[in-house]
Design a protein around this motif. Structure first.
Motif, PDB file in Angstrom:
ATOM      1  N   GLN A 183      41.572  41.982  29.721  1.00 58.21           N
ATOM      2  CA  GLN A 183      42.650  41.956  30.703  1.00 58.21           C
ATOM      3  C   GLN A 183      42.329  42.763  31.960  1.00 58.21           C
ATOM      4  O   GLN A 183      43.193  42.973  32.800  1.00 58.21           O
ATOM      5  CB  GLN A 183      43.941  42.473  30.060  1.00 58.21           C
ATOM      6  N   GLU A 185      41.068  43.406  35.581  1.00 64.03           N
ATOM      7  CA  GLU A 185      40.900  42.602  36.784  1.00 64.03           C
ATOM      8  C   GLU A 185      39.437  42.605  37.220  1.00 64.03           C
ATOM      9  O   GLU A 185      38.773  43.647  37.177  1.00 64.03           O
ATOM     10  CB  GLU A 185      41.770  43.153  37.917  1.00 64.03           C
ATOM     11  N   GLN A 189      35.803  45.676  37.612  1.00 64.24           N
ATOM     12  CA  GLN A 189      34.620  45.689  36.760  1.00 64.24           C
ATOM     13  C   GLN A 189      33.486  46.520  37.349  1.00 64.24           C
ATOM     14  O   GLN A 189      32.630  47.016  36.622  1.00 64.24           O
ATOM     15  CB  GLN A 189      34.146  44.259  36.493  1.00 64.24           C
ATOM     16  N   ASP A 302      38.771  33.084  30.818  1.00 64.83           N
ATOM     17  CA  ASP A 302      38.807  33.027  32.276  1.00 64.83           C
ATOM     18  C   ASP A 302      37.366  33.141  32.781  1.00 64.83           C
ATOM     19  O   ASP A 302      36.751  34.204  32.717  1.00 64.83           O
ATOM     20  CB  ASP A 302      39.658  34.185  32.804  1.00 64.83           C
ATOM     21  N   ARG A 305      36.717  35.864  35.332  1.00 63.50           N
ATOM     22  CA  ARG A 305      36.597  37.216  34.786  1.00 63.50           C
ATOM     23  C   ARG A 305      35.301  37.371  33.994  1.00 63.50           C
ATOM     24  O   ARG A 305      34.741  38.465  33.898  1.00 63.50           O
ATOM     25  CB  ARG A 305      37.804  37.513  33.897  1.00 63.50           C
TER      26      ARG A 305
END
Length: 392
Positions: A183, A185, A189, A302, A305
């Motif tokens: 989770q 964003e 990262q 995702d 991501r």
């Protein structure tokens, strides 16, 4: 049996299961790379005939630690790994050496007709065609150890494990925990540390595979593995994020049925399944209590991501040497990240740059596989040096 990578998490879990059934299993050889002290402890516990380490220095250290006991034959180097993987007295090989370093010994076991318990992803990711041909030619038996592939194996009809034509299978669904950053964003990262990336919420694993789980490259490599093991293309392999890691994977059938394998997240379960197949033995893992779990959650991955998962699918579709390039570039990038020379979010950048710049070629034998691997590593290191210069 021979346990390659005995001091790693898979090797230790294997020996834990073996220790519960001394009447069934005899350890012929144990290997480690540089964890000599841990290997010495295992030698005292399991009394292997042979112990293999990285080099002459490690061999001398192991001999010193075992003075006064019954010494195994102590060997070192890649050729020694291939020797204990193909030894005539060995029937079963646990292939659990992480990375490209385990490729030669995996192939040696396959060519020798062994029962190969495969935990080394790179044998199939780097050299899938070469490895599967070796299995077919020798009559070796492949039993997958990754919890996902083992779950698929258990969920298929008997006789269809290595080829799904006529099986009624529509899709394979590999589940993924989503790792520690499910989770997070994407913009955040860049601040991820090696310690955070290695803190997996469900599984206890080595540092490299923990980072791969955090980027979901691990799942991408498993998609490539599944394609080779089960003879199925990328379009029929889905990934589903399942944070609880209770359903280890599923098989969708043409009639609408979905068969899944469930269990507590403990690698001793698939190891015990493979060790005793087709029998069932006690693994040391308690049965799943669904009343305590209460609910299971699922979500689609995702790709924004987790760009490494997207790159793995792209490499599988490209075929030929592309998966080998992907794997080598990822190994170099992860190593640089763990050494704090590369940001977490730059791992995917390095891999994509290598896939874009390195030429894709046919892989006909081990030499061509290793040549592609070397080319990708050189390219990846150049990319990493550029990124180091920019961020210095």
């Amino acid at each position: 049996m021979t346990v390659l990578g005995a001091t790693g998490s898979i090797g230790l879990s294997t020996l834990d299961v073996v220790s519960r059934h001394p009447e069934r299993y005899e350890v012929f050889a144990l290997s480690a790379h540089r964890q000599v002290a841990k290997l010495a402890e295992l030698c005292l516990q399991f009394s292997p005939r042979v112990a293999v380490v990285a080099g002459p220095g490690e061999a001398l250290e192991l001999r010193r630690l075992l003075v006064g006991g019954v010494l195994p034959e102590i060997l070192y180097g890649p050729e020694a790994l291939e020797l204990v993987a193909s030894a005539p007295d060995v029937t079963t090989v646990m292939a659990a050496i992480v990375g490209a370093a385990g490729l030669g010994s995996c192939l040696a076991a396959a060519r020798s007709g062994k029962r190969v318990l495969l935990a080394n992803k790179e044998a199939l990711v780097m050299a899938g065609d070469v490895f599967m041909k070796a299995l077919r030619q020798s009559g070796a038996v492949l039993l997958p150890i990754d919890s996902e592939h083992n779950a698929v194996f258990q969920s298929l009809p008997a006789g269809f494990a290595y080829g799904l034509k006529g099986s009624g299978v529509r899709k394979l669904v590999l589940t993924a925990s989503g790792g520690p950053f499910r989770q997070l964003e994407p913009a955040l990262q860049r601040t991820v540390t090696p310690e955070q990336a290695c803190a997996h919420p469900n599984w206890s694993m080595g540092r490299k595979i923990s980072v791969d789980s955090a980027t979901m490259m691990n799942k991408g490599l498993e998609v490539i593995e599944a394609s080779w093991i089960f003879g199925i293309d990328a379009e029929r392999i889905d990934v589903l994020i399942h944070p609880e890691s209770v359903i280890h994977s599923m098989v969708q059938y043409e009639d609408g049925s979905v068969i899944a394998e469930l269990g507590n997240p403990d690698m001793r379960t698939p190891i015990a399944h493979a060790l005793a197949y087709p029998e069932r033995i006690w693994s040391g893992v308690e049965s799943l209590d669904l009343t305590r779990i209460a609910r299971l959650n699922f979500e689609a991955p995702d790709f924004g991501r987790f760009p490494c998962l997207r790159l793995a699918y792209a490499a599988l579709r490209a075929g030929r040497s592309a998966p080998a390039l992907l794997n080598a570039a990822n190994e170099e990038a992860v190593s640089a990240f763990l050494e704090r020379r590369l940001r977490f979010d730059q791992i995917a950048h390095v891999v994509e740059a290598v896939l874009d710049s390195a030429g894709v070629v046919e892989l006909n034998d081990l030499d061509t596989v290793l040549a592609a691997d070397a080319q990708a590593r050189e390219c990846a290191r150049a990319q990493i040096r550029c990124l180091e210069t920019v961020t210095a």
